[in-house]
Design a protein around this motif. Structure first.
Motif, PDB file in Angstrom:
ATOM      1  N   VAL A 198       0.865  -1.197   0.000  1.00 10.44           N
ATOM      2  CA  VAL A 198       0.000   0.000   0.000  1.00 10.44           C
ATOM      3  C   VAL A 198       0.896   1.241   0.000  1.00 10.44           C
ATOM      4  O   VAL A 198       0.671   2.179  -0.771  1.00 10.44           O
ATOM      5  CB  VAL A 198      -0.951  -0.009   1.218  1.00 10.44           C
ATOM      6  CG1 VAL A 198      -1.624   1.357   1.394  1.00 10.44           C
ATOM      7  CG2 VAL A 198      -2.015  -1.088   1.048  1.00 10.44           C
ATOM      8  N   ASP A 199       1.930   1.242   0.819  1.00 10.48           N
ATOM      9  CA  ASP A 199       2.843   2.396   0.855  1.00 10.48           C
ATOM     10  C   ASP A 199       3.506   2.627  -0.498  1.00 10.48           C
ATOM     11  O   ASP A 199       3.698   3.757  -0.921  1.00 10.48           O
ATOM     12  CB  ASP A 199       3.927   2.184   1.920  1.00 10.48           C
ATOM     13  CG  ASP A 199       3.408   2.509   3.313  1.00 10.48           C
ATOM     14  OD1 ASP A 199       2.380   3.222   3.398  1.00 10.48           O
ATOM     15  OD2 ASP A 199       3.998   2.031   4.300  1.00 10.48           O
TER      16      ASP A 199
ATOM     17  N   LEU B 112      -3.279   9.127   3.249  1.00 10.85           N
ATOM     18  CA  LEU B 112      -4.461   8.354   3.654  1.00 10.85           C
ATOM     19  C   LEU B 112      -4.051   7.259   4.636  1.00 10.85           C
ATOM     20  O   LEU B 112      -2.909   6.816   4.653  1.00 10.85           O
ATOM     21  CB  LEU B 112      -5.105   7.693   2.432  1.00 10.85           C
ATOM     22  CG  LEU B 112      -5.623   8.621   1.344  1.00 10.85           C
ATOM     23  CD1 LEU B 112      -6.153   7.815   0.171  1.00 10.85           C
ATOM     24  CD2 LEU B 112      -6.717   9.506   1.921  1.00 10.85           C
ATOM     25  N   VAL B 113      -5.026   6.811   5.400  1.00 15.80           N
ATOM     26  CA  VAL B 113      -4.757   5.738   6.354  1.00 15.80           C
ATOM     27  C   VAL B 113      -4.359   4.472   5.585  1.00 15.80           C
ATOM     28  O   VAL B 113      -4.923   4.175   4.526  1.00 15.80           O
ATOM     29  CB  VAL B 113      -6.003   5.503   7.242  1.00 15.80           C
ATOM     30  CG1 VAL B 113      -7.185   4.990   6.446  1.00 15.80           C
ATOM     31  CG2 VAL B 113      -5.701   4.527   8.351  1.00 15.80           C
TER      32      VAL B 113
ATOM     33  N   VAL C 199     -10.406   5.560  -7.864  1.00 20.44           N
ATOM     34  CA  VAL C 199     -10.313   4.921  -6.560  1.00 20.44           C
ATOM     35  C   VAL C 199      -9.716   5.781  -5.448  1.00 20.44           C
ATOM     36  O   VAL C 199     -10.052   5.636  -4.291  1.00 20.44           O
ATOM     37  CB  VAL C 199      -9.555   3.583  -6.652  1.00 20.44           C
ATOM     38  CG1 VAL C 199      -8.089   3.801  -6.897  1.00 20.44           C
ATOM     39  CG2 VAL C 199      -9.754   2.777  -5.400  1.00 20.44           C
ATOM     40  N   ARG C 200      -8.846   6.727  -5.806  1.00 21.61           N
ATOM     41  CA  ARG C 200      -8.197   7.465  -4.721  1.00 21.61           C
ATOM     42  C   ARG C 200      -9.129   8.492  -4.104  1.00 21.61           C
ATOM     43  O   ARG C 200      -9.517   9.461  -4.747  1.00 21.61           O
ATOM     44  CB  ARG C 200      -6.952   8.181  -5.252  1.00 21.61           C
ATOM     45  CG  ARG C 200      -5.707   7.719  -4.519  1.00 21.61           C
ATOM     46  CD  ARG C 200      -4.488   8.379  -5.084  1.00 21.61           C
ATOM     47  NE  ARG C 200      -4.230   7.954  -6.437  1.00 21.61           N
ATOM     48  CZ  ARG C 200      -3.805   8.767  -7.390  1.00 21.61           C
ATOM     49  NH1 ARG C 200      -3.622  10.043  -7.155  1.00 21.61           N
ATOM     50  NH2 ARG C 200      -3.585   8.310  -8.581  1.00 21.61           N
ATOM     51  N   PRO C 201      -9.586   8.290  -2.893  1.00 20.14           N
ATOM     52  CA  PRO C 201     -10.492   9.263  -2.302  1.00 20.14           C
ATOM     53  C   PRO C 201      -9.771  10.558  -1.979  1.00 20.14           C
ATOM     54  O   PRO C 201      -8.568  10.564  -1.769  1.00 20.14           O
ATOM     55  CB  PRO C 201     -10.965   8.579  -1.019  1.00 20.14           C
ATOM     56  CG  PRO C 201      -9.925   7.590  -0.697  1.00 20.14           C
ATOM     57  CD  PRO C 201      -9.217   7.232  -1.946  1.00 20.14           C
ATOM     58  N   ARG C 202     -10.514  11.635  -1.959  1.00 20.35           N
ATOM     59  CA  ARG C 202      -9.880  12.914  -1.661  1.00 20.35           C
ATOM     60  C   ARG C 202      -9.430  12.936  -0.210  1.00 20.35           C
ATOM     61  O   ARG C 202     -10.063  12.390   0.676  1.00 20.35           O
ATOM     62  CB  ARG C 202     -10.849  14.050  -1.954  1.00 20.35           C
ATOM     63  CG  ARG C 202     -11.161  14.096  -3.415  1.00 20.35           C
ATOM     64  CD  ARG C 202     -11.781  15.361  -3.945  1.00 20.35           C
ATOM     65  NE  ARG C 202     -11.737  16.514  -3.089  1.00 20.35           N
ATOM     66  CZ  ARG C 202     -12.839  17.079  -2.624  1.00 20.35           C
ATOM     67  NH1 ARG C 202     -14.010  16.562  -2.881  1.00 20.35           N
ATOM     68  NH2 ARG C 202     -12.748  18.166  -1.899  1.00 20.35           N
ATOM     69  N   VAL C 203      -8.274  13.538   0.020  1.00 22.63           N
ATOM     70  CA  VAL C 203      -7.661  13.502   1.345  1.00 22.63           C
ATOM     71  C   VAL C 203      -8.574  14.130   2.392  1.00 22.63           C
ATOM     72  O   VAL C 203      -8.734  13.604   3.487  1.00 22.63           O
ATOM     73  CB  VAL C 203      -6.310  14.238   1.324  1.00 22.63           C
ATOM     74  CG1 VAL C 203      -5.702  14.291   2.708  1.00 22.63           C
ATOM     75  CG2 VAL C 203      -5.367  13.551   0.370  1.00 22.63           C
TER      76      VAL C 203
ATOM     77  N   GLU D 255     -11.794  14.292   2.450  1.00 21.99           N
ATOM     78  CA  GLU D 255     -12.898  13.390   2.788  1.00 21.99           C
ATOM     79  C   GLU D 255     -12.427  12.323   3.765  1.00 21.99           C
ATOM     80  O   GLU D 255     -13.084  12.004   4.735  1.00 21.99           O
ATOM     81  CB  GLU D 255     -13.396  12.667   1.535  1.00 21.99           C
ATOM     82  CG  GLU D 255     -14.195  13.516   0.609  1.00 21.99           C
ATOM     83  CD  GLU D 255     -14.452  12.799  -0.709  1.00 21.99           C
ATOM     84  OE1 GLU D 255     -15.001  13.437  -1.594  1.00 21.99           O
ATOM     85  OE2 GLU D 255     -14.068  11.613  -0.838  1.00 21.99           O
ATOM     86  N   GLU D 256     -11.233  11.798   3.468  1.00 16.52           N
ATOM     87  CA  GLU D 256     -10.704  10.721   4.289  1.00 16.52           C
ATOM     88  C   GLU D 256     -10.419  11.226   5.706  1.00 16.52           C
ATOM     89  O   GLU D 256     -10.773  10.576   6.686  1.00 16.52           O
ATOM     90  CB  GLU D 256      -9.420  10.169   3.646  1.00 16.52           C
ATOM     91  CG  GLU D 256      -8.784   9.027   4.398  1.00 16.52           C
ATOM     92  CD  GLU D 256      -9.610   7.735   4.340  1.00 16.52           C
ATOM     93  OE1 GLU D 256     -10.608   7.680   3.621  1.00 16.52           O
ATOM     94  OE2 GLU D 256      -9.243   6.809   5.082  1.00 16.52           O
ATOM     95  N   SER D 257      -9.823  12.424   5.811  1.00 14.53           N
ATOM     96  CA  SER D 257      -9.487  12.880   7.164  1.00 14.53           C
ATOM     97  C   SER D 257     -10.755  13.231   7.934  1.00 14.53           C
ATOM     98  O   SER D 257     -10.844  12.992   9.131  1.00 14.53           O
ATOM     99  CB  SER D 257      -8.494  14.047   7.145  1.00 14.53           C
ATOM    100  OG  SER D 257      -9.024  15.077   6.401  1.00 14.53           O
TER     101      SER D 257
END
Ligand SMILES: Nc1ncnc2c1ncn2[C@@H]1O[C@H](COP(=O)(O)OP(=O)(O)O)[C@@H](O)[C@H]1O
Ligand SMILES: [Mg+2]
Length: 333
Positions: free
Chosen positions: A275-276, A286-287, A307-311, A313-315
């Protein structure tokens, strides 16, 4: 392990096809359209839509593989003509792409009118029963719908001349190709949606887990890891937002590391490392779903979402979860 064995193992993994309800439904709808060929009905079109990485192209390829060309005495009968609409598509490049796929010897010399005529002639001569255009959203270049309108006219022309049905597959905004042109709208038999798996929906979650189990079988590693277990599947879902493309990529990269390090099994630390490696830019903030102990399900990728969610939104989601965990006295990421 030598390179050729490594390549073979990876190729075998890439070849895996997991039967899914959504792909079956898509195939059924494509078959219905295909069967309308030769009945004297006017040609119809079907849309196959969904976000990138959901499995549309795989479904098309599988359908084409089930209906291979037939060698006849005087010709090769091309039952299905599958093309990928080229990037920056113009009507000329679309016609040339179709010509090349039909085996025309000099497709690049023809101008648009000639190329289109030859496409029509060759479609008939080869006995094409169904055209499948993948990445059809590339028919739309601008916000004006102009190209979409021209493209729709072009497709109506194909439907009129050949009585050959067409599948248009791509991202959901291909709907505009059909909705901006009344003639094509009249020929549409609707759309099939192949999307991301929702973790919160039990049937979808179960199917996502079954796909992961099928993928694990193809790895043929000495020790099982149980990719489809609730624990691991949730983490893979979190990374991939329920899309099979990113999920397969993640597993493939972990598999490669396992082969290179002669490991007998996959593991969460291996996935965490992958993932990293896979994340770039803002995605790095992202987590990482493989390093946290408890993880709340992520929403599935939406219709038009990569697929990459916006940062942000994630935080925001992480903050909500922390608040929720604090109020419940539990642990969250
Ligand atoms: N039914 C399936 N079984 C196994 N892998 C699949 C399946 N559907 C999709 N995939 C994986 O997901 C990847 C992306 O699928 P693809 O059809 O290219 O997506 P799309 O065309 O919707 O962007 C494929 O390369 C494949 O690895
Ligand atoms: Mg595709």
């Amino acid at each position: 392990m030598d390179w050729s064995e490594r390549s073979l193992r990876i190729a075998a993994f890439r070849d895996v096809y997991a039967v899914t309800r959504r792909a079956e439904e898509a195939e059924e709808r494509i078959r219905d359209l295909h069967l309308s060929h030769g009945t004297g009905q006017e040609g119809h079109c079907l849309l196959l839509v969904g976000p990138p990485g959901a499995g549309k192209s795989v479904a098309l390829r599988r359908y084409a593989a089930r209906h291979p060309d037939v060698e006849e005495q005087l010709r090769t009968h091309r039952r299905i003509l599958g093309i990928e609409v080229p990037p920056g598509c113009t009507l000329r490049s679309l016609a040339r792409t179709m010509l090349a796929a039909l085996g025309d010897v000099a497709p690049s010399r023809a101008n648009q009118v000639e190329a289109t005529k030859r496409v029509h002639t060759l479609l008939k001569a080869c006995g094409v029963e169904l055209v499948m255009m993948d990445e059809a959203h590339r028919l739309i270049h601008t916000d004006t719908d102009r190209i979409a309108y021209d493209a729709a006219d072009y497709i109506v022309g194909l439907l009129n001349t050949n009585l050959c049905p067409i599948v248009l597959a791509g991202q959901p905004h291909i709907e505009r190709v059909v909705t901006t042109n009344a003639q094509l709208g009249r020929r549409s038999v609707g759309e099939v949606y192949i999307g991301a798996y929702e973790w919160e929906d039990q049937d979808q979650r179960n199917e996502f887990r079954l796909v992961l189990n099928a993928l694990e079988q193809a790895l043929r590693l000495p020790f099982p890891f149980r990719l489809g277990s609730a624990e691991t599947a949730l983490r893979i879902h979190h990374f991939s937002r329920g899309l099979l493309g990113p999920a397969v990529l993640l597993i493939e990269e972990a598999f490669k590391l396992a082969l290179d390090r002669s490991l007998g099994a996959l593991s969460h630390p291996l996935f965490a490392e992958v993932v990293d490696r896979l994340r770039i830019g803002d995605g790095r903030r992202l987590v990482n779903p493989f390093v946290v102990e408890a993880l709340a399900p992520a929403p599935a990728a939406g219709r038009d979402e990569a697929v990459r969610p916006r940062v942000e939104e994630e935080s925001a989601r992480r903050q909500r979860r922390r608040r929720q965990a604090r109020s419940e006295g539990g642990h969250a990421d």
